[in-house]
Design an enzyme around this catalytic site. Structure first.
Site, mmCIF file in Angstrom:
data_model
loop_
_atom_site.group_PDB
_atom_site.id
_atom_site.type_symbol
_atom_site.label_atom_id
_atom_site.label_comp_id
_atom_site.label_asym_id
_atom_site.label_seq_id
_atom_site.Cartn_x
_atom_site.Cartn_y
_atom_site.Cartn_z
ATOM 1 N N THR A 89 0.854 -1.192 0.000
ATOM 2 C CA THR A 89 0.000 0.000 0.000
ATOM 3 C C THR A 89 0.889 1.241 0.000
ATOM 4 O O THR A 89 1.908 1.283 0.689
ATOM 5 C CB THR A 89 -0.944 0.013 1.218
ATOM 6 O OG1 THR A 89 -1.756 1.198 1.172
ATOM 7 C CG2 THR A 89 -0.192 -0.026 2.528
ATOM 8 N N HIS A 109 2.849 -11.486 14.241
ATOM 9 C CA HIS A 109 3.916 -12.035 15.076
ATOM 10 C C HIS A 109 3.632 -13.481 15.508
ATOM 11 O O HIS A 109 4.507 -14.147 16.073
ATOM 12 C CB HIS A 109 4.094 -11.151 16.320
ATOM 13 C CG HIS A 109 5.462 -11.222 16.913
ATOM 14 N ND1 HIS A 109 6.451 -12.063 16.451
ATOM 15 C CD2 HIS A 109 6.025 -10.556 17.955
ATOM 16 C CE1 HIS A 109 7.550 -11.908 17.173
ATOM 17 N NE2 HIS A 109 7.307 -10.997 18.099
#
Length: 416
Positions: A335, A387
């Site tokens: 993006t 994560h």
């Protein structure tokens, strides 16, 4: 015999739609394959074709109303004698089978689609107490949700009976239970579109379901800018499209994903699915929010092919002609907030993907190169990752690899 037109299975987590436009009205003749109704989803607009030839008999869900996959949109009959007049597009009401003896006790059911009835049932709301705001008094999904937030007087009275004997305590209602506030003459209420509602829901879900962290770096854009200056005119003359920054970053991302495969994966229950195809989503700004068309097999495409495809897909997004197939199945997203002037931001993951790269505005800044302070065109890069399966060391090294490839893009061009 009537043939049903239903909301098709649109895949890719698309559950809710809004009826955007009916191209046919009751009484109109239709041929099999004709577009009869257009639906709006959070990703793209979808045209629903007639499943058979005949005449549109009825419309069950009006323009602007919400529906879910499988809901009845309308019906088609074989002969015009069975079709209703265009001036009477009343949706058929759902009726439960009852015995003749009990027929006179049967109450008229409120107008609502099956999905709206299911929602009311799930929320424990008596749908007969709702005053519909849709066409012809039809109860919409928004009416049910508003009822949950602002109970009717009848429901309040009923619930008060159960607590009549209890001492009254002074409490402040939770924000979600507060009735819609009155607006001043300088304010205007606007209903969220299907696309905006689903985008909002999915972004919140991403925050709650993924362990998102963001790591940052900065990149010297000097070499890429010089290549575009020298080769840009010849590139455009030969391929009919500009040599942009996005093709460099797409190539760099693919190369980095090959070195760090867990950034190109997804979580499926307690399993990790590693993907060895590189379908890169490119976020494009549209009126209703970002849409992410996908460059498929980006590892097999040249700079020119990538730039052409980005240009074509971006045009479709802005013209609202992008198809669902063109926004499905991305494995990683890029993006570019820099086109709007963003200097630094933390992008949000596009589930089920586990990585998204944010590009930003290029600004000339003083940097130290070999002990000397020089002015260079610099861009901040941001990598948000999940994560749960991506370790911090891999995320940092992944972003460093992209930085290295952009600052020395020769290898990227040689591979193409």
């Amino acid at each position: 015999m009537a043939v049903e037109i239903r909301v098709p299975d649109l895949g890719e987590s698309v559950v809710d739609v809004t009826v955007l436009k009916w191209h046919k009205q009751p009484g109109d003749s239709v041929e099999e394959g004709d577009v009869v109704v257009e639906l709006e989803t959070d990703k793209a607009n979808v045209e629903v074709p007639a499943p058979s030839s005949g005449f549109l008999e009825s419309i069950s869900i009006q323009e602007g109303e919400s529906a879910s996959v499988g809901d009845l949109l309308g019906t088609i009959t074989e002969t015009p004698s069975q079709a209703r007049e265009p001036s009477q597009p009343e949706a058929p009401q759902e009726r439960e089978a009852v015995s003749p003896q009990a027929a006179h006790h049967t109450e008229v059911q409120p107008k609502a689609t099956p999905s709206v009835r299911r929602l009311a049932e799930e929320l424990g709301i008596d749908i007969s107490k709702i005053e519909g705001s849709g066409a012809g008094g039809r109860i919409t999904r928004e009416d049910v949700l508003a009822m949950r937030q602002a109970p009717s007087g009848a429901q309040q009275a009923e619930s008060s009976k159960t607590v009549e004997a209890q001492p009254i305590k002074e409490t402040t209602p939770a924000p979600s239970e507060a009735p819609a506030r009155e607006l001043s003459e300088l304010e205007r209420r606007e209903r969220m579109s299907t696309r905006r509602r689903v985008i909002a829901r999915r972004l919140v879900e991403a925050q709650h379901t993924a362990a998102m962290l963001t790591t940052f770096n900065e990149c010297d854009m000097s070499n890429v800018i010089e290549i575009r200056r020298r080769l840009g005119p010849r590139f455009q003359e030969k391929y009919g499209v500009k040599l942009g920054f996005m093709s460099f970053f797409t190539k760099a991302v693919v190369a980095a994903l090959k070195e760090f495969p867990y950034l190109n994966a997804e979580i499926d229950g307690e399993d990790i699915i590693l993907k060895y195809h590189y379908d890169i989503g490119i976020a494009v700004g549209a009126k209703e929010g970002l849409v992410v068309p996908v460059i498929r097999n980006a590892d097999r495409k040249s700079f020119a092919e990538i730039e052409k495809e980005i240009d074509e897909l971006a045009t479709k997004v802005r013209n609202n002609t992008i198809s669902l197939e063109e926004v499905r199945g991305g494995t990683f997203t890029i993006t570019n907030g820099g086109i709007y002037g963003s200097l630094l931001s933390t992008p949000i993951l596009n589930p089920p993907q586990v990585g998204i790269l944010g590009m930003h505005a290029i600004k000339e800044r003083p940097v130290v190169v070999e002990g000397q302070v020089v002015v260079r065109p610099m861009m901040y890069l941001a990598l948000t990752y999940d994560h749960r399966i991506v370790d911090g060391s891999d995320a940092v090294r992944f972003l460093v690899r992209i930085k290295e490839l952009i600052e020395d893009p020769t290898s990227l061009m040689l591979e193409s």
